[in-house]
Structure formats: structure tokens, C-alpha cells
Design a protein around this motif. Sequence first.
Motif, short mmCIF file in Angstrom:
data_model
loop_
_atom_site.label_atom_id
_atom_site.label_comp_id
_atom_site.label_asym_id
_atom_site.label_seq_id
_atom_site.Cartn_x
_atom_site.Cartn_y
_atom_site.Cartn_z
N TYR A 108 0.81 -1.21 0.00
CA TYR A 108 0.00 0.00 0.00
C TYR A 108 0.85 1.28 0.00
CZ TYR A 108 -3.04 -3.74 1.54
OH TYR A 108 -3.71 -4.91 1.63
N GLY A 109 2.13 1.14 -0.17
CA GLY A 109 2.99 2.31 -0.30
C GLY A 109 3.62 2.75 1.00
N ASN A 110 3.40 2.01 2.10
CA ASN A 110 4.04 2.37 3.35
C ASN A 110 5.50 1.92 3.33
OD1 ASN A 110 1.74 3.47 4.84
ND2 ASN A 110 0.93 1.39 4.69
N THR A 111 6.40 2.82 3.69
CA THR A 111 7.82 2.51 3.69
C THR A 111 8.15 1.76 4.97
OG1 THR A 111 8.18 4.59 2.53
CG2 THR A 111 10.12 3.44 3.38
N GLU A 128 4.79 11.68 -6.14
CA GLU A 128 5.15 11.86 -7.55
C GLU A 128 6.56 12.38 -7.71
OE1 GLU A 128 0.79 12.77 -9.56
OE2 GLU A 128 2.47 14.12 -9.87
N ARG A 129 7.20 11.88 -8.75
CA ARG A 129 8.51 12.41 -9.16
C ARG A 129 8.46 12.65 -10.65
NH1 ARG A 129 12.92 8.64 -5.89
NH2 ARG A 129 12.73 9.67 -3.88
N ASN A 130 8.51 13.93 -10.99
CA ASN A 130 8.48 14.30 -12.41
C ASN A 130 7.25 13.73 -13.12
OD1 ASN A 130 11.24 15.59 -12.54
ND2 ASN A 130 11.76 13.54 -11.81
N GLY A 131 6.11 13.82 -12.40
CA GLY A 131 4.84 13.41 -12.99
C GLY A 131 4.58 11.91 -12.96
N VAL A 132 5.48 11.12 -12.36
CA VAL A 132 5.31 9.68 -12.28
C VAL A 132 5.20 9.27 -10.82
CG1 VAL A 132 6.35 7.43 -12.76
CG2 VAL A 132 6.60 9.31 -14.39
N LYS A 133 4.20 8.46 -10.51
CA LYS A 133 4.06 7.95 -9.15
C LYS A 133 5.00 6.74 -9.02
CE LYS A 133 -0.59 9.76 -8.50
NZ LYS A 133 -2.00 9.50 -8.22
N VAL A 134 6.23 7.06 -8.63
CA VAL A 134 7.32 6.10 -8.71
C VAL A 134 7.07 4.89 -7.80
CG1 VAL A 134 9.76 5.75 -8.26
CG2 VAL A 134 8.98 7.87 -9.33
N LEU A 137 4.53 2.67 -9.16
CA LEU A 137 5.08 1.96 -10.32
C LEU A 137 5.91 0.76 -9.88
CD1 LEU A 137 5.75 1.82 -13.38
CD2 LEU A 137 7.69 3.33 -12.90
N LEU A 138 6.79 0.96 -8.87
CA LEU A 138 7.64 -0.12 -8.40
C LEU A 138 6.81 -1.26 -7.82
CD1 LEU A 138 10.42 1.96 -6.61
CD2 LEU A 138 10.65 0.70 -8.73
N ILE A 139 5.82 -0.92 -7.00
CA ILE A 139 5.00 -1.96 -6.35
C ILE A 139 4.19 -2.73 -7.39
CG2 ILE A 139 3.08 -2.34 -4.75
CD1 ILE A 139 4.15 0.09 -3.16
N GLN A 140 3.57 -1.97 -8.34
CA GLN A 140 2.73 -2.64 -9.33
C GLN A 140 3.55 -3.56 -10.25
OE1 GLN A 140 0.80 0.76 -11.10
NE2 GLN A 140 -0.89 0.75 -9.63
N GLU A 141 4.74 -3.11 -10.63
CA GLU A 141 5.59 -3.95 -11.48
C GLU A 141 6.04 -5.20 -10.72
OE1 GLU A 141 4.84 -2.25 -14.73
OE2 GLU A 141 6.46 -3.71 -14.77
N SER A 167 15.85 -0.13 -10.79
CA SER A 167 15.74 -0.86 -9.53
C SER A 167 15.26 -2.27 -9.80
CB SER A 167 14.76 -0.16 -8.58
OG SER A 167 15.29 1.06 -8.12
N PHE A 168 15.84 -3.22 -9.06
CA PHE A 168 15.32 -4.59 -9.08
C PHE A 168 14.39 -4.74 -7.89
CE2 PHE A 168 15.33 -9.09 -7.97
CZ PHE A 168 15.03 -9.64 -9.21
N VAL A 169 13.15 -5.15 -8.14
CA VAL A 169 12.16 -5.27 -7.07
C VAL A 169 11.56 -6.67 -7.11
CG1 VAL A 169 11.55 -2.83 -6.89
CG2 VAL A 169 10.42 -4.24 -8.59
N LYS A 170 11.24 -7.15 -5.90
CA LYS A 170 10.66 -8.49 -5.78
C LYS A 170 9.72 -8.52 -4.58
CE LYS A 170 11.96 -13.39 -5.45
NZ LYS A 170 13.06 -14.35 -5.40
N ILE A 171 8.59 -9.25 -4.72
CA ILE A 171 7.65 -9.32 -3.61
C ILE A 171 7.96 -10.50 -2.72
CG2 ILE A 171 5.78 -8.22 -4.91
CD1 ILE A 171 4.54 -11.02 -5.19
N TYR A 172 7.65 -10.34 -1.43
CA TYR A 172 7.69 -11.45 -0.48
C TYR A 172 6.26 -11.64 0.01
CZ TYR A 172 8.86 -14.38 3.48
OH TYR A 172 8.92 -15.43 4.37
#
Length: 678
Positions: A108-111, A128-134, A137-141, A167-172
Motif C-alpha cells: 500500500y505504499g508504506n515505507t 510523484e517524481r516528475n509526474g510519475v508515481k514512482v 510503479l515499483l509496487i505494481q511492477e 531498480s530490481f524489485v521483488k515481492i515477499y
Amino acid sequence: MKLISPKNIPKLIIILPIIGILVTSMLIGAVTVLAVEENFKKEKSKITKEFFENLKKTTKQRVELSYNIIDALYKDKKDYNQTIKIMQKVLEQMRWEKKGYIFVFDYYGNTLYHPNHYYMTINRWNFERNGVKVIRLLIQEALKHPEGTYVKYLAYNPGEEPKQKVSFVKIYKPLKIVIGNGVYLNYLDEKLVKKQKEYEEMLNRIIKNIVAGTLISLIIMLAIVYYFASVLKNLFNTYNDEIKKEKEILFKKANFDLLTGLYNRENFIFQLNEFLNLAQRKNKELAVVFIDLDHFKEINDSLGHHSGDEVLKIMARRLKMSVRKSDVVARFGGDEFVILFYDIDSFKTISVLEKILNKIREPVILNDVKYYLSASIGVSMAPNDGTNAEILIKNADTAMYKAKNAGKDRFEFYTKSMGEEANKRISLKNSLYQALERNEFKTFFQPQIDKNGKLFGMEVLIRWQHPTRGLISPIEFIPMAVEIGIIDKIDLWVIEHSIIQYKKWLEKGYNPGKISCNVTIFQLEKSDFAKELNWLLKKHGFNPEFLNLEVTEESIMKNPKKSLRILNKIKKLGVCINIDDFGTGYSSLAYLKKFPVSKIKIDRMFIKDIPNDKEDMVITKTIINLAKSLNLKIIAEGVETEEQKEFVFSNGCDYIQGYYYSPPIDADEFEEKFLKKG
């Protein structure tokens, strides 16, 4: 030839005599400069490509390493909050050079972790960073690619221009979190940046000096160009050597455990597959040994992770000393080790295992204090117990748990029955996920009677009406519910269905007294349990004074300060609180006086041997006197005989519960036996 430093090249050029400008030398000089520059561009492109490939691989390795650490923590703790808390401490220590760090978000975006602790206080889902919800984006990908993926986006640091980042991202999945590690595309290794600048400066100087060298004769100019070609070649060779060293470091990280120096999990599995192929060709046996240290968690918890790491290093050395040089020893994760014995039978394996156990039992000295550990060991043999790495490791792990459950400090060889039992447990565990949805749980009720023989209330107990196995005791499925993380839902299910049944009895004009429901430590550790309970009470319009919540003494004493805060919140709702299994959890009297409890239940272990065990009689009397001094009511559970009943009542006990009056029974039978006659 002694390598000349690039900064000495300009001095060498300056001292050369200027003979004159020759058209031929200018042309040759221009061609030389272009050739050197083109060669350097190709070399730089090659180095840069290798660099980025290594970095890309490194980010994945860092995420995989963090993933394995979190997985080990979660399997050890079986609790979200504790796992996250320890994870944050571990990741705080895991920093790599070149600003490498791990970041962790929930879905849910909590750090949950970031080296900048400011980000751990905010939700960044819509950041947002430069118009992108970064972050989104990382979580959804990551969710689209459960095995991990690379995400490219535009990012920036405060006060700097935006930069491309990967960035390399992976879910647990068990914790519903996203683990990531990234690198800025324009941020190269400091050595590479430094070298590139040196080469660029050197090239500029070469160009300037070659232009100036057009005044020199053709012969001297050719000699200079040849000399510089040699210098460049040596410089590139030097840098290639440095690249090789970096590759060796990366190889070590990829194949060895950094703490103990043993092989890591991936390398062990690779070698096991290789040896399996060799054993099959040569008709040889091999053994996979799975080792789990007993009581290691106590070392970590009491002395800290630094001492725990020292213990792991000591044990790693002992394992290496106990086996042959040809045997493969690896750290599998946490306090787990695996060993591969090639060309060995079970008889020889037993001899080595006894040696390993004896070696592990030797005292570990930390800060001049001796500590004693043991190990639980499981063994699987190939080809009898499996012919591939995954099955052999799984079977050795199953045997290890058999050894641990049988008392620890021992070894067990895998048998087919172990695998069948493990599969049975897995099947039951999978069914447990759906038991709530299918309404397969049933509530049972055991009466609590006062000294006048009147019904005071009842304890609500849960049973699982399995569609094929019939009625299953909570002793069998509650530990599984804890393991898979649904025990909190089961606790609330019991409370809600108890309230529903209670109201049905009230509508019939009965007086059921008070209902008592058990609450596990996992509920106590949830910050919103009091809110959930209050919502249930309001939903059903239930008077909270008729509800008792029973919490074990052991659970509240694990973290008494936190338990006190939560119990006070529950007490404010008007709900009564009982301490269950009293006498087994080593309560501090200082805390016992503070806890907002109404009753304590004497654990059945002190009741079952009365009147034959004089020691239990003394303990029971002491508990009753202690409760009376604190103005608490006392319930004795597990009362089965007339002698036990007379003893506890004559010594001041207020209520009894046990088979003397009734075992746990369903609602209809309880109504018939204890409500209609009242």
C-alpha cells in the motif's frame, strides 16, 4: 617496462624539440589521434557495458539476499510485526559501497525500511517524481512479476537534477511486501569514473601535444605516437586487471556465505546436482545432512546478533573440522547448515554425525562465559530417499524436524513415513485456509461451577469439523493456524460466534452467566485488537460485562509493558480479563498487580495429581492465597475427581472447571444439561 604515470606524459611531450611543421606528420598525427580515440571509445563502451551488467546483477543479488534473510526471519518468528522490526534492524546493518541500500514497501505504499528514516513515517503511494508515481510503479511492477523484475524510471535526490534509475524489485508474499535495490544509470563506480576522467584528460593532452608535435619531424613524431600507444596499452591492461579482481569479489559474494566463509545455499544446490549426476554414473551413495542449532535463538535474543554471528562462525569452523576435505559444507540460512557426503553409506554417516554432535556440544566461550548448544540433524540418502537436490534437501529437513520434535540434540534418518506425515500436515494446512470460509469450525462449551454447584459461566472452545477427517482437536490445528497467520481471525470468529449463541440463550430466557474466550498472543500484539473487539460488541449489541477474555500468563509476560497497554484498552470496553494457565509463565508480581485482571485460572498441571502429589497441593494453595491477597477470583481447571473438587473449594477457590462436571460439549447438549434445569 616500468609503467609511466599518465600525468608524466605531458612533461615528456614538453621537453621534445619542436622541429617544424610537416604536412605529412600532421596527417599521420591526425590519423593516430583518431585511431587512439576510436579505440578508447570501444574499450570504454565495453568496460561500461560490463560495469552495468555487473551492477544489474548485484542489485538482484542484494535483493535476493535480503529476501532470504526476511524469509528466514519470518519462518523463525511467524509474526508480521516482529519480523518487520527485526528486518529493519538487520537491513540497517546491510550497507554496500557506492550508496547501495535495500528499501522495503508494503503493497500500500508504506515505507517499512529505508536508510532515510524520514520516509519510514509516511505513505508514499501517491508520491510523484516528475509526474510519475514512482513508488506505485515499483509496487505494481513487482506484483506483476513475483520472481522479481527491473524497473526503469526517472528519479532524483533533493537539490539535484533528475537521473535515470533502474531498480530490481521483488515481492515477499507471506508479509505482502516489496523488496528493492536500485542504481542511478549515470552513477558509475568511483574507480571507473576516476579512470575515465584520467583517460579523457590524457586524450586531450595527447591531442594538444600531437597538434603541437606537427612542428616536429616525421621520424620523432612517429616515435612519440608509438610510445604513447604502448603507454595506453599498459594503462588499459592495468585497468583490465582491476576489473578481473572485481569479478573475483563478485564471484565470492555469489557463491559463499559472507559471514562464515562456507558455501551458500545456491552453490550447495549446484554442487549437489553435480555430485548426484556423478553418483548416478558411478553407482555411488551420497548423504545430505541438514543441521539446525538448538537454542540458538536464545543466544541471539539474550546476547545480541553480534554474539549470534560469532557462534555461527565458531560452528562453521567446527563443522569443517568434523568432515573430510572433499565434503561440501554450506550455510543454508540463519542457524541452518547443510553438508554433502559423497561416496558414503549410512553406517559411515552415523560415525561422522556422532562426531559432529560431540563437536557442537563443546562449550562456546563468549566474553569469558561458557555457553552450551546442541543440534538437531536430519539425513537423507541418495538414491534411496531421492534423486534430485530439491527432494533430498526437503527430506533431510523433514528428518531434522523429527529429531527436534523427539527432544533435540540427536539425528534422524529420513523414512518414508516421515514424508507421508509431512504431506498429511501440508494437506491439513492447505484445508485450514478454507475452513473459515466453509464454516467448518464449531464452538464447544465447558461449564464453570461455583462452590454451591451453580453455573457461573462457561469457557468456549473451538473444534474443526473437517469434511473427511471428522472432528479435529485444537491441539492439532491451532499451531498450524499460528504458522500460516490466521489465528487472529480464528480468535475473532470464536468470540463472535460465542456472542451469537449467548444471545440465542438469552432470547430463550436462560441465564448462561459469563462466557470466556481464549485470546492468543498474536491478538495482543495487534494494535487494533481493541477496536475490532469493540466493533464486534456494538455489531451484536452485546453487554461487555458478560464477556471474559482469557490470556495465558506466558503470552502476557513475553512483553509485559506492551501487554499492559493493550489489556487496559480492552478493560475500558467493559470486558473482563482472566489470566489462563497461571503458574506456568513466571509472572512478575510487580506486573501482576498492575494488570487489569479479574480472575486467574490455576493450570491443570497443578490439579491433575491432587491428592497424590503433595508438592502440587502446596503450589495450588500458594496460588490461591496469592490471588486472594490481590482480590482476584480463582478458577481451578482440570478438576476431575471429588477429592480435587473438595480440596480446591476448601482452600478458597471460587469456581471449578473440568471433567468432574462435564467435558466440552456442543451448544444443544450444554443447553439441555446446564441451562434448562437452572
